[in-house]
Motif scaffolding. Structure first.
Motif, PDB file in Angstrom:
ATOM      1  N   ARG A  57       0.911  -0.971  -0.114  1.00  0.00           N
ATOM      2  CA  ARG A  57       0.234  -0.171  -0.111  1.00  0.00           C
ATOM      3  C   ARG A  57       0.962   1.242  -0.063  1.00  0.00           C
ATOM      4  N   LEU A  58       1.916   1.145   0.923  1.00  0.00           N
ATOM      5  CA  LEU A  58       2.871   2.243   1.000  1.00  0.00           C
ATOM      6  C   LEU A  58       3.483   2.638  -0.426  1.00  0.00           C
ATOM      7  N   LEU A  59       4.233   1.438  -0.882  1.00  0.00           N
ATOM      8  CA  LEU A  59       4.893   1.540  -2.200  1.00  0.00           C
ATOM      9  C   LEU A  59       4.072   2.126  -3.286  1.00  0.00           C
ATOM     10  N   ARG A  60       2.748   1.818  -3.455  1.00  0.00           N
ATOM     11  CA  ARG A  60       1.605   2.216  -4.292  1.00  0.00           C
ATOM     12  C   ARG A  60       1.497   3.722  -4.033  1.00  0.00           C
ATOM     13  N   LYS A  61       1.538   4.284  -2.948  1.00  0.00           N
ATOM     14  CA  LYS A  61       1.167   5.655  -2.699  1.00  0.00           C
ATOM     15  C   LYS A  61       2.401   6.406  -3.004  1.00  0.00           C
ATOM     16  N   VAL A  62       3.651   5.975  -2.648  1.00  0.00           N
ATOM     17  CA  VAL A  62       4.986   6.658  -3.278  1.00  0.00           C
ATOM     18  C   VAL A  62       5.158   6.937  -4.596  1.00  0.00           C
ATOM     19  N   VAL A  63       4.896   5.612  -5.311  1.00  0.00           N
ATOM     20  CA  VAL A  63       5.003   5.593  -6.597  1.00  0.00           C
ATOM     21  C   VAL A  63       4.077   6.648  -7.467  1.00  0.00           C
ATOM     22  N   HIS A  64       2.834   6.796  -6.719  1.00  0.00           N
ATOM     23  CA  HIS A  64       1.820   7.842  -7.284  1.00  0.00           C
ATOM     24  C   HIS A  64       1.887   8.990  -6.927  1.00  0.00           C
ATOM     25  N   GLY A  65       2.857   9.413  -5.908  1.00  0.00           N
ATOM     26  CA  GLY A  65       3.163  10.634  -5.176  1.00  0.00           C
ATOM     27  C   GLY A  65       2.241  11.004  -4.191  1.00  0.00           C
ATOM     28  N   GLU A  66       1.529   9.997  -3.660  1.00  0.00           N
ATOM     29  CA  GLU A  66       0.605  10.191  -2.365  1.00  0.00           C
ATOM     30  C   GLU A  66       1.436   9.855  -1.068  1.00  0.00           C
ATOM     31  N   ILE A  67       2.453  10.616  -0.981  1.00  0.00           N
ATOM     32  CA  ILE A  67       3.439  10.231   0.131  1.00  0.00           C
ATOM     33  C   ILE A  67       2.599  11.158   1.561  1.00  0.00           C
ATOM     34  N   GLU A  68       2.506  10.222   2.641  1.00  0.00           N
ATOM     35  CA  GLU A  68       1.836  10.501   3.709  1.00  0.00           C
ATOM     36  C   GLU A  68       3.144  10.893   4.660  1.00  0.00           C
ATOM     37  N   GLN A  69       2.788  11.932   5.512  1.00  0.00           N
ATOM     38  CA  GLN A  69       3.833  12.540   6.366  1.00  0.00           C
ATOM     39  C   GLN A  69       3.781  11.500   7.590  1.00  0.00           C
ATOM     40  N   PHE A  70       4.758  11.261   8.250  1.00  0.00           N
ATOM     41  CA  PHE A  70       5.096  10.660   9.382  1.00  0.00           C
ATOM     42  C   PHE A  70       4.886  11.615  10.578  1.00  0.00           C
ATOM     43  N   GLU A  71       3.762  11.318  11.453  1.00  0.00           N
ATOM     44  CA  GLU A  71       3.603  12.380  12.423  1.00  0.00           C
ATOM     45  C   GLU A  71       4.463  12.097  13.806  1.00  0.00           C
ATOM     46  N   LYS A  72       4.924  10.919  14.075  1.00  0.00           N
ATOM     47  CA  LYS A  72       5.533  10.550  15.148  1.00  0.00           C
ATOM     48  C   LYS A  72       7.262  11.182  15.159  1.00  0.00           C
ATOM     49  N   PRO A  73       7.829  11.428  16.101  1.00  0.00           N
ATOM     50  CA  PRO A  73       9.048  11.947  16.148  1.00  0.00           C
ATOM     51  C   PRO A  73       9.923  10.690  15.639  1.00  0.00           C
ATOM     52  N   VAL A  74      10.773  11.103  14.742  1.00  0.00           N
ATOM     53  CA  VAL A  74      11.815   9.966  13.956  1.00  0.00           C
ATOM     54  C   VAL A  74      13.275  10.329  14.694  1.00  0.00           C
ATOM     55  N   PRO A  75      14.082   9.028  14.617  1.00  0.00           N
ATOM     56  CA  PRO A  75      15.345   9.008  15.216  1.00  0.00           C
ATOM     57  C   PRO A  75      16.515   9.645  14.450  1.00  0.00           C
ATOM     58  N   ILE A  76      16.206  10.529  13.450  1.00  0.00           N
ATOM     59  CA  ILE A  76      17.159  11.360  12.663  1.00  0.00           C
ATOM     60  C   ILE A  76      16.881  12.776  12.790  1.00  0.00           C
ATOM     61  N   THR A  77      18.031  13.555  12.481  1.00  0.00           N
ATOM     62  CA  THR A  77      17.720  15.036  12.450  1.00  0.00           C
ATOM     63  C   THR A  77      17.260  15.395  10.861  1.00  0.00           C
ATOM     64  N   ILE A  78      16.338  16.284  10.785  1.00  0.00           N
ATOM     65  CA  ILE A  78      15.880  16.614   9.410  1.00  0.00           C
ATOM     66  C   ILE A  78      15.782  17.950   9.578  1.00  0.00           C
ATOM     67  N   GLU A  79      15.958  18.759   8.227  1.00  0.00           N
ATOM     68  CA  GLU A  79      16.265  20.028   8.169  1.00  0.00           C
ATOM     69  C   GLU A  79      14.689  20.708   8.145  1.00  0.00           C
ATOM     70  N   LYS A  80      14.569  21.969   8.389  1.00  0.00           N
ATOM     71  CA  LYS A  80      13.396  22.534   8.466  1.00  0.00           C
ATOM     72  C   LYS A  80      12.614  22.514   7.492  1.00  0.00           C
ATOM     73  N   SER A  81      12.979  22.382   6.191  1.00  0.00           N
ATOM     74  CA  SER A  81      12.275  22.283   4.942  1.00  0.00           C
ATOM     75  C   SER A  81      11.841  20.752   4.747  1.00  0.00           C
ATOM     76  N   GLU A  82      12.350  20.006   5.523  1.00  0.00           N
ATOM     77  CA  GLU A  82      12.058  18.541   5.106  1.00  0.00           C
ATOM     78  C   GLU A  82      10.979  18.096   5.916  1.00  0.00           C
ATOM     79  N   VAL A  83      10.248  16.766   5.505  1.00  0.00           N
ATOM     80  CA  VAL A  83       9.288  16.197   6.171  1.00  0.00           C
ATOM     81  C   VAL A  83       9.526  14.867   6.339  1.00  0.00           C
ATOM     82  N   SER A  84       9.208  14.236   7.310  1.00  0.00           N
ATOM     83  CA  SER A  84       9.520  12.575   7.427  1.00  0.00           C
ATOM     84  C   SER A  84       8.246  11.813   6.749  1.00  0.00           C
ATOM     85  N   VAL A  85       8.488  10.806   6.044  1.00  0.00           N
ATOM     86  CA  VAL A  85       7.489  10.000   5.365  1.00  0.00           C
ATOM     87  C   VAL A  85       7.943   8.665   5.587  1.00  0.00           C
TER      88      VAL A  85
END
Length: 85
Positions: A57-85
């Motif tokens: 399901r996730l792979l199909r969404k990514v291939v079709h540009g339907e990326i869902e943002q991950f709402e929980k904290p992630v164990p990596i540092t991301i830049e202000k302009s980036e979002v975790s998916v």
């Protein structure tokens, strides 16, 4: 009865993923099955069936540009302009 439903779920997932893809209509059928049976993810994950469903399901969404943002904290540092998916 629950074992029969879980077995049916696994067979449906295997059938739908037989071609390597999970299209929207197949996903809708599987989601409806989950809602109507009320079975937990844990029960549906017999032999990894639920995990396969989620990954395809996730792979199909990514291939079709339907990326869902991950709402929980992630164990990596991301830049202000980036979002975790």
């Amino acid at each position: 009865m629950k074992n029969a439903l879980v077995t049916a779920w696994k067979k449906m997932v295997d059938h739908f993923l037989d071609d390597g893809n999970l299209d929207e209509s197949e996903e809708k059928i599987l989601v409806r099955f989950i809602k109507e049976t009320g079975l937990s993810e844990k029960k549906l994950n017999r032999k990894g069936a639920y995990e396969k469903f989620k990954k395809r399901r996730l792979l199909r969404k990514v291939v079709h540009g339907e990326i869902e943002q991950f709402e929980k904290p992630v164990p990596i540092t991301i830049e202000k302009s980036e979002v975790s998916v």
